[in-house]
Write a protein that holds these residues in place. Sequence first.
Motif, short mmCIF file in Angstrom:
data_model
loop_
_atom_site.label_atom_id
_atom_site.label_comp_id
_atom_site.label_asym_id
_atom_site.label_seq_id
_atom_site.Cartn_x
_atom_site.Cartn_y
_atom_site.Cartn_z
N PRO A 199 0.82 -1.22 0.00
CA PRO A 199 0.00 0.00 0.00
C PRO A 199 0.85 1.27 0.00
O PRO A 199 0.52 2.24 -0.69
N ALA A 200 1.94 1.27 0.75
CA ALA A 200 2.80 2.46 0.81
C ALA A 200 3.46 2.74 -0.53
O ALA A 200 3.54 3.90 -0.98
N ALA A 201 3.94 1.69 -1.19
CA ALA A 201 4.58 1.86 -2.50
C ALA A 201 3.57 2.35 -3.52
O ALA A 201 3.85 3.27 -4.30
N LYS A 202 2.39 1.75 -3.53
CA LYS A 202 1.37 2.17 -4.49
C LYS A 202 1.00 3.63 -4.30
O LYS A 202 0.85 4.39 -5.27
N ALA A 203 0.85 4.04 -3.04
CA ALA A 203 0.50 5.44 -2.76
C ALA A 203 1.60 6.39 -3.24
O ALA A 203 1.32 7.46 -3.80
N ALA A 204 2.85 5.99 -3.03
CA ALA A 204 3.97 6.84 -3.43
C ALA A 204 4.07 6.95 -4.95
O ALA A 204 4.23 8.05 -5.50
N TYR A 205 3.95 5.83 -5.65
CA TYR A 205 4.02 5.87 -7.11
C TYR A 205 2.83 6.63 -7.68
O TYR A 205 2.97 7.38 -8.66
N ASN A 206 1.65 6.46 -7.09
CA ASN A 206 0.47 7.19 -7.56
C ASN A 206 0.66 8.69 -7.43
O ASN A 206 0.25 9.46 -8.30
N GLU A 207 1.29 9.11 -6.34
CA GLU A 207 1.54 10.55 -6.15
C GLU A 207 2.55 11.06 -7.16
O GLU A 207 2.39 12.16 -7.71
#
Length: 295
Positions: free
Chosen positions: A170-178
């Motif tokens: 979840p943390a990686a997905k949120a970072a890449y999405n940003e």
Amino acid sequence: MAKMTSGYVDYAGFKTYYEIYGERTPEKKPLLILHGGPGDTHNYLLNYRDMADLYGRQIVFYDQIGCGASKIPHQEDDFYTYDLWIDEFYTVREALGLDDIHLFGNSWGGMLAMMCMIRDDAGVNSMVVNGSPVNIATWLSEANRLIEYLPSDMQEAIAEAERTGDYETPAAKAAYNEYYRRHVVGCDPWPDYVQLAMSPEMVGECYYVMQGASEFVVTGKMKDFDIRADLHKIKVPTLMLSGTNDEATPLVVKEGYDLIPGCEWTLVQGAAHIGNATHAKEYLEAVEGFISRFD
């Protein structure tokens, strides 16, 4: 809406899919559009088809071999080379009678366009290079610099994902999405046509062969991409097009701008890498305003 026709061109033992919008006229030369990746599809650039209605110009897309509607069965890595897509460019043009055109490429598509114009520019009247590096080392250093403007927890999540290869937390997905919201697509949620282009069923395995697992570490065949020494060979009138928020930062774009003879540059305020998703009017007007000078 302009009439659309589609079909396939035989290439490399497979079939390359194309779409054509609008009619060809003596006053306006067709615009051939090259998408990015390698491994994305034409769909994320699809609103450039509006140029057919707005300006009466025929717009031609194709999905490069190995992705989208030109997807093929699994191939060994050595199948995918720069020459594969360079030769496809000339094959598609010959098959479709595109012997007197303008050329547009976004990201990898711009890299491909420049390599083609270095090799043989016959029948190409102008070229627009949208957000494309000429030296992959600069692209990577700038991408990693842009990460430093993300919140610290997102920076850490990206570093962890790059280290472990697990991009699904979840943390990686949120970072890449940003990062994608800021510098790639420029908005969230993405337009439907961008979501389609980036979906797993559309993106080809060639992305992983040529690029790698992410935007920030090139482990594939493009890791040594550098065409600076050959850019002086480009004689086609060329426009660099990019956005102020683009992952192709002004430093990335300036390397090509400085080395292509007579090159021009339009920088769109507030636009990211896929500038047509958020600043369609500015991008379409910039492209038409430039290429129409060479009809």
